[in-house]
Design a protein around this motif. Structure first.
Motif, mmCIF file in Angstrom:
data_model
loop_
_atom_site.group_PDB
_atom_site.id
_atom_site.type_symbol
_atom_site.label_atom_id
_atom_site.label_comp_id
_atom_site.label_asym_id
_atom_site.label_seq_id
_atom_site.Cartn_x
_atom_site.Cartn_y
_atom_site.Cartn_z
ATOM 1 N N ASP A 129 -5.431 2.570 4.309
ATOM 2 C CA ASP A 129 -5.659 3.600 5.320
ATOM 3 C C ASP A 129 -4.371 3.911 6.071
ATOM 4 O O ASP A 129 -4.082 5.066 6.405
ATOM 5 N N VAL A 130 -3.584 2.871 6.342
ATOM 6 C CA VAL A 130 -2.312 3.065 7.029
ATOM 7 C C VAL A 130 -1.335 3.822 6.136
ATOM 8 O O VAL A 130 -0.617 4.727 6.595
ATOM 9 N N ALA A 131 -1.299 3.485 4.851
ATOM 10 C CA ALA A 131 -0.426 4.197 3.914
ATOM 11 C C ALA A 131 -0.774 5.682 3.868
ATOM 12 O O ALA A 131 0.117 6.539 3.814
ATOM 13 N N ASP A 132 -2.051 5.998 3.884
ATOM 14 C CA ASP A 132 -2.475 7.405 3.908
ATOM 15 C C ASP A 132 -1.924 8.108 5.151
ATOM 16 O O ASP A 132 -1.460 9.252 5.071
ATOM 17 N N ALA A 133 -1.995 7.419 6.297
ATOM 18 C CA ALA A 133 -1.491 8.004 7.543
ATOM 19 C C ALA A 133 0.019 8.225 7.477
ATOM 20 O O ALA A 133 0.544 9.236 7.975
ATOM 21 N N VAL A 134 0.723 7.291 6.847
ATOM 22 C CA VAL A 134 2.179 7.415 6.723
ATOM 23 C C VAL A 134 2.552 8.627 5.874
ATOM 24 O O VAL A 134 3.409 9.436 6.254
ATOM 25 N N LEU A 135 1.929 8.764 4.721
ATOM 26 C CA LEU A 135 2.277 9.886 3.842
ATOM 27 C C LEU A 135 1.882 11.223 4.456
ATOM 28 O O LEU A 135 2.597 12.228 4.286
ATOM 29 N N ALA A 136 0.788 11.255 5.202
ATOM 30 C CA ALA A 136 0.390 12.489 5.882
ATOM 31 C C ALA A 136 1.414 12.872 6.938
ATOM 32 O O ALA A 136 1.777 14.055 7.074
ATOM 33 N N ALA A 137 1.911 11.902 7.675
ATOM 34 C CA ALA A 137 2.921 12.181 8.699
ATOM 35 C C ALA A 137 4.234 12.639 8.075
ATOM 36 O O ALA A 137 4.900 13.542 8.599
ATOM 37 N N MET A 138 4.601 12.030 6.960
ATOM 38 C CA MET A 138 5.832 12.454 6.281
ATOM 39 C C MET A 138 5.716 13.885 5.771
ATOM 40 O O MET A 138 6.687 14.647 5.807
ATOM 41 N N ASP A 139 4.540 14.243 5.286
ATOM 42 C CA ASP A 139 4.322 15.603 4.803
ATOM 43 C C ASP A 139 4.545 16.613 5.928
ATOM 44 O O ASP A 139 5.049 17.720 5.703
ATOM 45 N N GLU A 140 4.190 16.208 7.160
ATOM 46 C CA GLU A 140 4.370 17.068 8.334
ATOM 47 C C GLU A 140 5.706 16.828 9.031
ATOM 48 O O GLU A 140 6.045 17.530 9.992
ATOM 49 N N GLU A 141 6.456 15.806 8.568
ATOM 50 C CA GLU A 141 7.709 15.381 9.201
ATOM 51 C C GLU A 141 7.486 15.092 10.691
ATOM 52 O O GLU A 141 8.249 15.503 11.551
ATOM 53 N N ARG A 142 6.436 14.310 10.937
ATOM 54 C CA ARG A 142 6.046 13.945 12.300
ATOM 55 C C ARG A 142 6.634 12.587 12.647
ATOM 56 O O ARG A 142 6.556 11.646 11.873
ATOM 57 N N PHE A 143 7.199 12.468 13.855
ATOM 58 C CA PHE A 143 7.883 11.225 14.225
ATOM 59 C C PHE A 143 6.920 10.067 14.425
ATOM 60 O O PHE A 143 7.045 9.027 13.785
ATOM 61 N N ALA A 177 0.825 -1.212 0.000
ATOM 62 C CA ALA A 177 0.000 0.000 0.000
ATOM 63 C C ALA A 177 0.856 1.257 0.000
ATOM 64 O O ALA A 177 0.543 2.240 -0.691
ATOM 65 N N ILE A 178 1.950 1.247 0.742
ATOM 66 C CA ILE A 178 2.859 2.402 0.751
ATOM 67 C C ILE A 178 3.483 2.585 -0.623
ATOM 68 O O ILE A 178 3.584 3.714 -1.133
ATOM 69 N N ALA A 179 3.907 1.488 -1.245
ATOM 70 C CA ALA A 179 4.516 1.591 -2.578
ATOM 71 C C ALA A 179 3.535 2.194 -3.575
ATOM 72 O O ALA A 179 3.901 3.080 -4.362
ATOM 73 N N ARG A 180 2.308 1.718 -3.555
ATOM 74 C CA ARG A 180 1.298 2.273 -4.473
ATOM 75 C C ARG A 180 1.091 3.759 -4.223
ATOM 76 O O ARG A 180 0.990 4.555 -5.165
ATOM 77 N N ARG A 181 0.993 4.138 -2.963
ATOM 78 C CA ARG A 181 0.733 5.532 -2.628
ATOM 79 C C ARG A 181 1.916 6.425 -3.007
ATOM 80 O O ARG A 181 1.722 7.555 -3.496
ATOM 81 N N LEU A 182 3.130 5.935 -2.808
ATOM 82 C CA LEU A 182 4.312 6.704 -3.191
ATOM 83 C C LEU A 182 4.318 6.998 -4.692
ATOM 84 O O LEU A 182 4.570 8.131 -5.116
ATOM 85 N N VAL A 183 4.050 5.967 -5.484
ATOM 86 C CA VAL A 183 4.023 6.158 -6.941
ATOM 87 C C VAL A 183 2.912 7.124 -7.325
ATOM 88 O O VAL A 183 3.102 8.004 -8.183
ATOM 89 N N ALA A 184 1.762 6.995 -6.696
ATOM 90 C CA ALA A 184 0.648 7.905 -6.995
ATOM 91 C C ALA A 184 1.013 9.347 -6.689
ATOM 92 O O ALA A 184 0.508 10.277 -7.340
#
Length: 267
Positions: free
Chosen positions: A217-231, A20-27
């Protein structure tokens, strides 16, 4: 950090959260190298990505417990796309209940769930410091903040993964290295649904504690946190409250976990 134009490696990407993370990254415009032992699963993920973004992702069969394989994945990512900007240490395995696991089981779980993170960081962080930018995402677990009833190797290594991610951020955060640590509870992946991945007690503990989320849903949470650079990434918001309760009265929390364990075991 925005991921568009970045080069990423995602381990454990043949299914579940990694896929899911890989798909979201490419998107979102990244180029991605998927790694896993599951070649069939990776092939399916790559086929889906190719239909949307041809050439944006490749798959490399690799064992997350192998230092040589980790180095090979990073080298092949650099050859195909350029220097790695983002590394997702996502591969993870579980083990059975109690203390009956032998040294070979402990060694394998430690190698995948912890040393795989350390080995990747050893290869990547010096270059990130030199360039002034890089992002390391560690998939730990709510078990790394709380614990895992049933599986000692899983609980111990996930605590250690959180600790390593914390150390990495403290040590290199002022030198451009960003770090996030993902700590979900139940997610609809093979780790939870495969009878051989976690013991019955451990799986029951996870599904009893809260909702089981979908990997997307987890991938969405990961990319949102990265956008904010949240630990700390907590797809299950209730984990934070549980963690606060644990820290406020450790003995009460342990007594409560003992009671929960008895319920799970039908006592």
């Amino acid at each position: 950090m925005k991921v568009s134009g970045k080069v990423a490696v995602v381990t454990g990407a043949g299914s579940g959260i990694g896929a899911a993370i890989a798909r979201r990254l490419v998107a979102d415009g990244a180029r991605v190298v998927l790694s896993d032992l599951d070649e069939v699963g990776m092939g399916e993920v790559i086929a889906g990505i190719e239909s949307q973004a041809p050439g944006a992702a490749v798959a490399v069969r690799a064992d997350a417990s192998s230092a040589a394989d980790i180095a090979d994945v990073i080298a092949r990512a650099e050859e195909r796309f350029g220097p790695v900007d983002l590394y997702f240490a996502n591969a993870g395995i579980g083990a059975g209940d109690g203390l009956e696991q032998d040294d070979a089981v402990w060694d394998l779980v430690i190698d995948v769930n912890l040393r795989g993170h350390i080995r990747a960081a050893q290869l990547l962080v010096p270059g990130w410091v030199e360039r002034g930018e890089g992002y390391f995402v560690s998939t730990a677990s709510a078990a790394g903040l709380l614990t895992q009833i049933g599986s000692a190797p899983y609980a111990v290594t996930k605590h250690a993964a959180v600790g390593f991610a914390e150390w990495l951020s403290v040590t290199y955060g002022d030198q451009g290295v960003r770090v996030s640590c993902l700590c979900p509870m139940g997610v609809n992946t093979k780790l939870l649904t495969d009878d051989a991945a976690l013991s019955t007690t451990a799986a029951k503990a996870v599904t009893s504690a809260g909702a089981v989320l979908e990997p997307a849903d987890v991938a969405d949470a990961v990319l949102a946190a990265m956008d904010e650079e949240r630990f700390l990434i907590l797809p299950h918001a209730e984990v934070l409250e549980m963690y606060r309760h644990k820290g406020s009265d450790y003995d009460r929390w342990i007594r409560g976990m003992r009671r929960f364990q008895k319920v799970l075991q039908g006592e």
